[in-house]
Design a protein around this motif. Structure first.
Motif, mmCIF file in Angstrom:
data_model
loop_
_atom_site.group_PDB
_atom_site.id
_atom_site.type_symbol
_atom_site.label_atom_id
_atom_site.label_comp_id
_atom_site.label_asym_id
_atom_site.label_seq_id
_atom_site.Cartn_x
_atom_site.Cartn_y
_atom_site.Cartn_z
ATOM 1 N N LEU A 31 0.833 -1.205 0.000
ATOM 2 C CA LEU A 31 0.000 0.000 0.000
ATOM 3 C C LEU A 31 0.865 1.251 0.000
ATOM 4 C CD1 LEU A 31 -2.835 -0.992 2.486
ATOM 5 C CD2 LEU A 31 -3.045 -0.594 0.042
ATOM 6 N N LEU A 32 1.941 1.243 0.777
ATOM 7 C CA LEU A 32 2.851 2.393 0.802
ATOM 8 C C LEU A 32 3.476 2.609 -0.570
ATOM 9 C CD1 LEU A 32 4.678 2.042 4.226
ATOM 10 C CD2 LEU A 32 3.216 3.917 3.491
ATOM 11 N N GLY A 33 3.879 1.503 -1.220
ATOM 12 C CA GLY A 33 4.478 1.604 -2.555
ATOM 13 C C GLY A 33 3.500 2.181 -3.561
ATOM 14 N N ILE A 34 2.237 1.703 -3.503
ATOM 15 C CA ILE A 34 1.219 2.218 -4.423
ATOM 16 C C ILE A 34 0.981 3.700 -4.164
ATOM 17 C CG2 ILE A 34 -1.241 2.097 -4.986
ATOM 18 C CD1 ILE A 34 -0.998 -0.965 -4.414
ATOM 19 N N GLY A 35 0.931 4.064 -2.878
ATOM 20 C CA GLY A 35 0.719 5.472 -2.532
ATOM 21 C C GLY A 35 1.855 6.350 -3.023
ATOM 22 N N ALA A 36 3.102 5.858 -2.886
ATOM 23 C CA ALA A 36 4.261 6.635 -3.327
ATOM 24 C C ALA A 36 4.242 6.799 -4.847
ATOM 25 C CB ALA A 36 5.551 5.944 -2.886
ATOM 26 N N ILE A 37 3.914 5.713 -5.560
ATOM 27 C CA ILE A 37 3.896 5.788 -7.033
ATOM 28 C C ILE A 37 2.812 6.750 -7.506
ATOM 29 C CG2 ILE A 37 3.358 4.449 -9.107
ATOM 30 C CD1 ILE A 37 4.734 2.059 -7.648
ATOM 31 N N SER A 38 1.606 6.649 -6.902
ATOM 32 C CA SER A 38 0.529 7.553 -7.320
ATOM 33 C C SER A 38 0.872 8.997 -6.945
ATOM 34 C CB SER A 38 -0.793 7.134 -6.674
ATOM 35 O OG SER A 38 -0.675 7.178 -5.262
ATOM 36 N N GLY A 39 1.544 9.190 -5.805
ATOM 37 C CA GLY A 39 1.950 10.536 -5.419
ATOM 38 C C GLY A 39 2.941 11.132 -6.407
ATOM 39 N N LEU A 40 3.902 10.311 -6.835
ATOM 40 C CA LEU A 40 4.874 10.771 -7.832
ATOM 41 C C LEU A 40 4.181 11.100 -9.147
ATOM 42 C CD1 LEU A 40 7.870 8.354 -7.197
ATOM 43 C CD2 LEU A 40 7.849 10.832 -6.891
ATOM 44 N N ALA A 41 3.211 10.269 -9.536
ATOM 45 C CA ALA A 41 2.485 10.520 -10.785
ATOM 46 C C ALA A 41 1.720 11.834 -10.701
ATOM 47 C CB ALA A 41 1.535 9.369 -11.072
ATOM 48 N N LEU A 42 1.083 12.083 -9.552
ATOM 49 C CA LEU A 42 0.355 13.345 -9.383
ATOM 50 C C LEU A 42 1.309 14.531 -9.428
ATOM 51 C CD1 LEU A 42 -2.219 12.412 -6.612
ATOM 52 C CD2 LEU A 42 -2.721 13.134 -8.943
ATOM 53 N N ALA A 43 2.463 14.409 -8.786
ATOM 54 C CA ALA A 43 3.444 15.495 -8.794
ATOM 55 C C ALA A 43 3.935 15.760 -10.215
ATOM 56 C CB ALA A 43 4.618 15.135 -7.889
ATOM 57 N N ALA A 44 4.170 14.700 -10.979
ATOM 58 C CA ALA A 44 4.629 14.866 -12.358
ATOM 59 C C ALA A 44 3.561 15.573 -13.193
ATOM 60 C CB ALA A 44 4.948 13.500 -12.969
ATOM 61 N N ARG A 45 2.292 15.217 -12.987
ATOM 62 C CA ARG A 45 1.220 15.883 -13.733
ATOM 63 C C ARG A 45 1.156 17.361 -13.386
ATOM 64 N NH1 ARG A 45 -3.734 11.595 -12.974
ATOM 65 N NH2 ARG A 45 -2.894 9.954 -14.292
ATOM 66 N N ARG A 46 1.317 17.685 -12.107
ATOM 67 C CA ARG A 46 1.255 19.090 -11.695
ATOM 68 C C ARG A 46 2.411 19.870 -12.316
ATOM 69 N NH1 ARG A 46 -0.139 18.194 -5.300
ATOM 70 N NH2 ARG A 46 -2.299 17.577 -5.594
ATOM 71 N N CYS A 47 3.603 19.264 -12.352
ATOM 72 C CA CYS A 47 4.747 19.945 -12.949
ATOM 73 C C CYS A 47 4.509 20.200 -14.429
ATOM 74 C CB CYS A 47 6.019 19.093 -12.778
ATOM 75 S SG CYS A 47 6.633 19.137 -11.081
ATOM 76 N N ARG A 48 3.900 19.227 -15.121
ATOM 77 C CA ARG A 48 3.633 19.409 -16.561
ATOM 78 C C ARG A 48 2.622 20.522 -16.788
ATOM 79 N NH1 ARG A 48 3.050 13.055 -18.124
ATOM 80 N NH2 ARG A 48 5.241 12.514 -17.940
ATOM 81 N N ARG A 49 1.614 20.604 -15.911
ATOM 82 C CA ARG A 49 0.593 21.646 -16.073
ATOM 83 C C ARG A 49 1.189 23.028 -15.863
ATOM 84 N NH1 ARG A 49 -4.357 18.983 -12.630
ATOM 85 N NH2 ARG A 49 -4.875 17.332 -14.089
ATOM 86 N N LEU A 50 2.099 23.160 -14.909
ATOM 87 C CA LEU A 50 2.684 24.475 -14.605
ATOM 88 C C LEU A 50 3.549 24.971 -15.764
ATOM 89 C CD1 LEU A 50 3.623 23.972 -10.856
ATOM 90 C CD2 LEU A 50 1.882 25.508 -11.782
#
Length: 51
Positions: A31-50
């Protein structure tokens, strides 16, 4: 005879408890691994939007 049965049941109980601990830690780590991966994916999306 009774002592042997008690020793075996105690050993089985220890095995069951350790198996539960291992299973629980594996599920928690997954669960921690899934949370970390999804968190990284969300951060990457936010960086692309900015940009």
């Amino acid at each position: 005879m009774v002592g042997g049965v008690l020793a075996i049941s105690d050993f089985m109980l220890m095995l069951a408890v350790s198996a539960l601990w291992v299973g629980g830690t594996m599920v928690g780590a997954g669960l921690l691994g899934i949370g970390a991966i999804s968190g990284l994916a969300l951060a990457a999306r936010r960086c692309r939007r900015l940009r």
